[in-house]
Write a protein that holds these residues in place. Structure first.
Motif, PDB file in Angstrom:
ATOM      1  N   ALA A 102       0.856  -1.187   0.000  1.00 11.08           N
ATOM      2  CA  ALA A 102       0.000   0.000   0.000  1.00 11.08           C
ATOM      3  C   ALA A 102       0.890   1.233   0.000  1.00 11.08           C
ATOM      4  N   ILE A 103       0.314   2.365  -0.326  1.00 10.34           N
ATOM      5  CA  ILE A 103       1.052   3.625  -0.308  1.00 10.34           C
ATOM      6  C   ILE A 103       1.504   3.922   1.117  1.00 10.34           C
ATOM      7  N   ASP A 104       2.758   4.309   1.258  1.00  9.38           N
ATOM      8  CA  ASP A 104       3.277   4.730   2.565  1.00  9.38           C
ATOM      9  C   ASP A 104       3.085   6.243   2.648  1.00  9.38           C
ATOM     10  N   PHE A 105       1.932   6.657   3.179  1.00  7.87           N
ATOM     11  CA  PHE A 105       1.589   8.076   3.221  1.00  7.87           C
ATOM     12  C   PHE A 105       2.558   8.880   4.078  1.00  7.87           C
ATOM     13  N   SER A 106       3.231   8.236   5.032  1.00  8.97           N
ATOM     14  CA  SER A 106       4.172   8.970   5.885  1.00  8.97           C
ATOM     15  C   SER A 106       5.406   9.427   5.105  1.00  8.97           C
ATOM     16  N   LYS A 107       5.654   8.833   3.927  1.00  5.94           N
ATOM     17  CA  LYS A 107       6.818   9.193   3.124  1.00  5.94           C
ATOM     18  C   LYS A 107       6.414   9.872   1.805  1.00  5.94           C
ATOM     19  N   ALA A 108       5.123  10.143   1.635  1.00  6.68           N
ATOM     20  CA  ALA A 108       4.638  10.742   0.387  1.00  6.68           C
ATOM     21  C   ALA A 108       5.005  12.222   0.321  1.00  6.68           C
ATOM     22  N   LYS A 109       5.334  12.667  -0.878  1.00  6.80           N
ATOM     23  CA  LYS A 109       5.561  14.096  -1.108  1.00  6.80           C
ATOM     24  C   LYS A 109       4.210  14.705  -1.421  1.00  6.80           C
ATOM     25  N   ILE A 110       3.778  15.645  -0.591  1.00  8.98           N
ATOM     26  CA  ILE A 110       2.467  16.269  -0.741  1.00  8.98           C
ATOM     27  C   ILE A 110       2.689  17.728  -1.134  1.00  8.98           C
ATOM     28  N   VAL A 111       2.006  18.156  -2.206  1.00 10.65           N
ATOM     29  CA  VAL A 111       2.216  19.509  -2.722  1.00 10.65           C
ATOM     30  C   VAL A 111       0.887  20.237  -2.898  1.00 10.65           C
ATOM     31  N   ALA A 112       0.975  21.565  -2.905  1.00  7.41           N
ATOM     32  CA  ALA A 112      -0.176  22.415  -3.188  1.00  7.41           C
ATOM     33  C   ALA A 112      -0.258  22.644  -4.696  1.00  7.41           C
ATOM     34  N   GLU A 113      -1.352  23.219  -5.143  1.00 10.61           N
ATOM     35  CA  GLU A 113      -1.520  23.513  -6.563  1.00 10.61           C
ATOM     36  C   GLU A 113      -0.389  24.417  -7.052  1.00 10.61           C
ATOM     37  N   GLY A 114       0.175  24.053  -8.202  1.00  9.09           N
ATOM     38  CA  GLY A 114       1.227  24.852  -8.816  1.00  9.09           C
ATOM     39  C   GLY A 114       2.620  24.614  -8.262  1.00  9.09           C
ATOM     40  N   GLU A 115       2.736  23.875  -7.179  1.00 10.62           N
ATOM     41  CA  GLU A 115       4.041  23.568  -6.599  1.00 10.62           C
ATOM     42  C   GLU A 115       4.645  22.383  -7.355  1.00 10.62           C
ATOM     43  N   ALA A 116       5.946  22.419  -7.592  1.00  7.60           N
ATOM     44  CA  ALA A 116       6.601  21.334  -8.335  1.00  7.60           C
ATOM     45  C   ALA A 116       6.538  20.038  -7.528  1.00  7.60           C
ATOM     46  N   PHE A 117       5.942  19.015  -8.120  1.00  2.49           N
ATOM     47  CA  PHE A 117       5.903  17.695  -7.488  1.00  2.49           C
ATOM     48  C   PHE A 117       7.149  16.891  -7.849  1.00  2.49           C
ATOM     49  N   LEU A 118       7.560  17.002  -9.098  1.00  4.34           N
ATOM     50  CA  LEU A 118       8.672  16.196  -9.594  1.00  4.34           C
ATOM     51  C   LEU A 118       9.445  16.999 -10.628  1.00  4.34           C
ATOM     52  N   GLU A 119      10.770  16.942 -10.546  1.00  4.03           N
ATOM     53  CA  GLU A 119      11.641  17.577 -11.533  1.00  4.03           C
ATOM     54  C   GLU A 119      12.575  16.500 -12.064  1.00  4.03           C
ATOM     55  N   ILE A 120      12.503  16.262 -13.376  1.00  8.07           N
ATOM     56  CA  ILE A 120      13.274  15.197 -14.008  1.00  8.07           C
ATOM     57  C   ILE A 120      14.176  15.816 -15.071  1.00  8.07           C
ATOM     58  N   PRO A 121      15.489  15.580 -15.009  1.00  7.51           N
ATOM     59  CA  PRO A 121      16.348  16.067 -16.091  1.00  7.51           C
ATOM     60  C   PRO A 121      15.916  15.431 -17.418  1.00  7.51           C
ATOM     61  N   LEU A 122      15.806  16.244 -18.459  1.00  6.68           N
ATOM     62  CA  LEU A 122      15.352  15.729 -19.755  1.00  6.68           C
ATOM     63  C   LEU A 122      16.262  14.628 -20.275  1.00  6.68           C
ATOM     64  N   LYS A 123      17.545  14.682 -19.942  1.00  7.01           N
ATOM     65  CA  LYS A 123      18.481  13.654 -20.399  1.00  7.01           C
ATOM     66  C   LYS A 123      18.167  12.291 -19.780  1.00  7.01           C
ATOM     67  N   ASP A 124      17.410  12.263 -18.674  1.00  3.03           N
ATOM     68  CA  ASP A 124      17.073  11.002 -18.006  1.00  3.03           C
ATOM     69  C   ASP A 124      15.777  10.382 -18.519  1.00  3.03           C
ATOM     70  N   LEU A 125      15.046  11.097 -19.366  1.00  2.00           N
ATOM     71  CA  LEU A 125      13.795  10.559 -19.908  1.00  2.00           C
ATOM     72  C   LEU A 125      14.089   9.679 -21.109  1.00  2.00           C
ATOM     73  N   ALA A 126      13.334   8.596 -21.230  1.00  2.00           N
ATOM     74  CA  ALA A 126      13.472   7.723 -22.395  1.00  2.00           C
ATOM     75  C   ALA A 126      13.015   8.483 -23.639  1.00  2.00           C
ATOM     76  N   ILE A 127      13.794   8.391 -24.689  1.00  7.73           N
ATOM     77  CA  ILE A 127      13.463   9.078 -25.933  1.00  7.73           C
ATOM     78  C   ILE A 127      12.230   8.421 -26.545  1.00  7.73           C
ATOM     79  N   GLY A 128      11.300   9.236 -27.009  1.00  6.49           N
ATOM     80  CA  GLY A 128      10.109   8.694 -27.645  1.00  6.49           C
ATOM     81  C   GLY A 128       8.980   9.698 -27.639  1.00  6.49           C
ATOM     82  N   SER A 129       7.875   9.286 -28.226  1.00  3.17           N
ATOM     83  CA  SER A 129       6.651  10.084 -28.231  1.00  3.17           C
ATOM     84  C   SER A 129       5.649   9.373 -27.339  1.00  3.17           C
ATOM     85  N   TYR A 130       4.988  10.147 -26.491  1.00  2.93           N
ATOM     86  CA  TYR A 130       4.045   9.572 -25.539  1.00  2.93           C
ATOM     87  C   TYR A 130       2.704  10.265 -25.694  1.00  2.93           C
TER      88      TYR A 130
END
Length: 139
Positions: A102-130
């Motif tokens: 189950a989700i471990d809510f004690s370790k979940a990142k909780i954000v407000a509207e407009g706040e960055a939830f996740l930042e991923i370097p583009l070089k780390d994304l798999a190349i492709g169209s989604y």
């Protein structure tokens, strides 16, 4: 007098050489930033992303969100991509203390509207169209 002007010129040039910064050191890496937008007027969709309506006599929840979290984020090439066969970019912490995973809510990142939830370097994304973005929300 000529010696003073020459000395000042040399001093000025030498200071400018030492105070220069390498612009490459200050470049910011391009990132994909995932933020949530809370829209109370968002159309209700089914599991295929098509408009869905609550049948007469049935009930449904329309919660008001102040903050939110996600447990799973995946880019899928198309609607027929099986769950887990896309590019999984986030999978939150889980626990099996109560039995099944189950989700471990004690370790979940909780954000407000407009706040960055996740930042991923583009070089780390798999190349492709989604075509699809799958997000499992937790609140």
């Amino acid at each position: 007098m000529k010696k003073i002007i020459l000395l000042l010129t040399i001093l000025t040039l030498s200071i400018s050489f030492f105070s220069c910064e390498d612009l490459d050191d200050n470049q910011v890496e391009p990132m994909l930033i995932i933020k949530f937008k809370f829209d109370p007027n968002q159309a209700r969709l089914n599991n295929l992303g098509q408009p869905s309506f609550v049948p007469f006599g049935n009930g449904a929840q329309s919660p008001v969100f102040n903050k939110i979290s996600s447990h799973y984020i995946e880019f899928a090439k198309d609607a027929n991509t099986q769950l887990g066969d896309g590019s999984i970019v986030y999978h939150g912490q889980e626990t099996a203390i109560g039995g099944a995973n189950a989700i471990d809510f004690s370790k979940a990142k909780i954000v407000a509207e407009g706040e960055a939830f996740l930042e991923i370097p583009l070089k780390d994304l798999a190349i492709g169209s989604y075509e699809w973005l799958r997000v499992s929300l937790s609140y």
